[in-house]
Design an enzyme around this catalytic site. Structure first.
Site, PDB file in Angstrom:
ATOM      1  N   LYS A 135       0.839  -1.210   0.000  1.00 55.87           N
ATOM      2  CA  LYS A 135       0.000   0.000   0.000  1.00 55.87           C
ATOM      3  C   LYS A 135       0.869   1.253   0.000  1.00 55.87           C
ATOM      4  O   LYS A 135       0.597   2.207  -0.734  1.00 55.87           O
ATOM      5  CB  LYS A 135      -0.949  -0.012   1.214  1.00 55.87           C
ATOM      6  CG  LYS A 135      -2.062  -1.063   1.077  1.00 55.87           C
ATOM      7  CD  LYS A 135      -2.879  -1.253   2.346  1.00 55.87           C
ATOM      8  CE  LYS A 135      -3.845  -2.424   2.170  1.00 55.87           C
ATOM      9  NZ  LYS A 135      -4.682  -2.689   3.349  1.00 55.87           N
ATOM     10  N   GLN A 140      -4.516  -1.478   9.528  1.00 50.56           N
ATOM     11  CA  GLN A 140      -4.475  -2.796   8.903  1.00 50.56           C
ATOM     12  C   GLN A 140      -5.088  -3.844   9.839  1.00 50.56           C
ATOM     13  O   GLN A 140      -4.765  -3.903  11.020  1.00 50.56           O
ATOM     14  CB  GLN A 140      -3.011  -3.154   8.555  1.00 50.56           C
ATOM     15  CG  GLN A 140      -2.849  -4.444   7.781  1.00 50.56           C
ATOM     16  CD  GLN A 140      -3.459  -4.393   6.381  1.00 50.56           C
ATOM     17  OE1 GLN A 140      -3.559  -3.339   5.757  1.00 50.56           O
ATOM     18  NE2 GLN A 140      -3.893  -5.533   5.880  1.00 50.56           N
ATOM     19  N   ASP A 156     -10.939   2.878   3.780  1.00 49.89           N
ATOM     20  CA  ASP A 156     -11.252   1.448   3.634  1.00 49.89           C
ATOM     21  C   ASP A 156     -12.743   1.253   3.359  1.00 49.89           C
ATOM     22  O   ASP A 156     -13.159   0.190   2.888  1.00 49.89           O
ATOM     23  CB  ASP A 156     -10.903   0.682   4.920  1.00 49.89           C
ATOM     24  CG  ASP A 156      -9.543   0.004   4.867  1.00 49.89           C
ATOM     25  OD1 ASP A 156      -9.171  -0.472   3.784  1.00 49.89           O
ATOM     26  OD2 ASP A 156      -8.880  -0.048   5.919  1.00 49.89           O
TER      27      ASP A 156
HETATM   28  N1  GUN Z   1      -6.911  -6.755   6.074  1.00 52.97           N
HETATM   29  C1  GUN Z   1      -7.253  -7.515   5.012  1.00 52.97           C
HETATM   30  N2  GUN Z   1      -7.794  -6.741   4.036  1.00 52.97           N
HETATM   31  C2  GUN Z   1      -7.794  -5.472   4.515  1.00 52.97           C
HETATM   32  C3  GUN Z   1      -8.203  -4.232   3.973  1.00 52.97           C
HETATM   33  O1  GUN Z   1      -8.711  -4.121   2.846  1.00 52.97           O
HETATM   34  N3  GUN Z   1      -8.023  -3.140   4.761  1.00 52.97           N
HETATM   35  C4  GUN Z   1      -7.493  -3.233   6.010  1.00 52.97           C
HETATM   36  N4  GUN Z   1      -7.377  -2.107   6.722  1.00 52.97           N
HETATM   37  N5  GUN Z   1      -7.097  -4.370   6.543  1.00 52.97           N
HETATM   38  C5  GUN Z   1      -7.236  -5.488   5.788  1.00 52.97           C
END
Ligand code: GUN
Length: 290
Positions: A54, A98, A121
């Site tokens: 990311k 996350q 998100d």
């Molecule tokens: N953990 C697995 N997928 C995601 C996501 O799309 N966003 C976040 N913040 N954590 C995750």
């Protein structure tokens, strides 16, 4: 029939190039780049990889990332305090924590502490509610990426039978709302569903998001269907596979996403798009006040 591949890697690269141009223009106009804060609590190796992906995607399109890597024994209060500061930080347009978080931290408390306008998100109940009420604001990244992939087929989704396999808050449920908004007839299957095979067999669109390797058997797929595989599982030989038996499904479907290179890159791409959207909304709100 051999399915056409819905290439999320290629599409996300194209979208990122376009986004980089937009970000350059916006940064020149407003005097700062969009900013994304990324919080990682603990040392989960998969999460570390996702977070690094990311951050490098942000750098590629000119989004500033503010990274906070915290030890696994960090208290919930500490994370909430950090989010509180970020909610008011004008350099930050998006806040991402996350998941999963260590057990002393309640993920719902964390998600709900993020101000909805910075919830890139799209997990906050406000943003899920907006989508449900047909007024999408910040949309959950994976379902949003799946919709973008479906758009690539050029097929009108109105009246199509869509079956979503998996009812999680972060994929299955918002995915169902996206498809409903697009005019499809939507069925959501989950752990209590009886006869999953029968539901999948009548689907024009299958979204597999159960998190179970090879759950969706290739023989179930209706000839000519569109198959989107959200699952990602690492095999013993190190290779990746999804929730769908690709070998047989790809002989029946008209369109199918590969794993890897399908939904995964699109999720990150929509995170970037949401960060840019949040930045634009913040500046528009500011200009309206003036
Ligand atoms: N953990 C697995 N997928 C995601 C996501 O799309 N966003 C976040 N913040 N954590 C995750």
């Amino acid at each position: 029939m051999t399915a056409q591949i819905l290439d999320g890697k290629a599409l996300s690269q194209r979208l990122r190039r376009e986004m980089a141009d937009t970000v350059t223009q916006l940064s020149a106009t407003y005097g700062r780049a969009p900013g994304l804060a990324v919080i990682l609590v603990g040392e989960d190796p998969a999460s570390q990889i996702y977070v690094n992906n990311k951050k490098s995607a942000c750098a590629q399109v000119g989004i500033a990332s503010f990274s906070h890597t915290l030890p696994s024994d960090t208290s919930q209060e500490h994370v909430l305090g950090l989010i509180g500061e970020m909610n008011h930080d004008p350099r930050i347009d998006g806040i991402l924590v996350q998941l999963p978080v260590p057990q002393q931290i309640n993920p719902e408390r964390i998600i709900e502490a993020i101000t909805p306008s910075k919830d890139v998100d799209g997990f906050h109940p406000y943003n899920l509610g907006c989508l449900t009420a047909r007024k999408p604001a910040l949309r959950s990244c994976t379902p949003y990426g799946c919709m973008r992939l479906l758009e690539e087929t050029g097929i009108d989704l109105h009246g199509k039978e869509a079956v979503v396999v998996g009812a999680s808050n972060i994929v299955g449920r918002p995915m169902a709302m996206e498809l409903l908004l697009a005019g499809s007839t939507v069925t959501v299957c989950h752990r209590f569903t009886e006869d999953l095979a029968a539901h999948v067999a009548r689907a024009d669109i299958v979204i597999a998001a159960a998190g179970k390797q090879d759950l969706v058997r290739g023989e179930w797929i209706k000839p000519g269907a569109i198959v989107i595989d959200v699952g990602i599982h690492r095999l013993e030989d190190g290779s990746l596979t999804g929730d769908v038996d690709f070998a047989i499904a790809s002989q029946r479907a008209a369109w199918i996403t590969p794993v890897p290179g399908g939904v995964g890159p699109m999720t990150i791409c929509m995170l970037l798009a949401n960060t840019v959207q949040s930045y634009q909304t913040a500046h528009l709100a500011h200009n309206t006040e003036l």
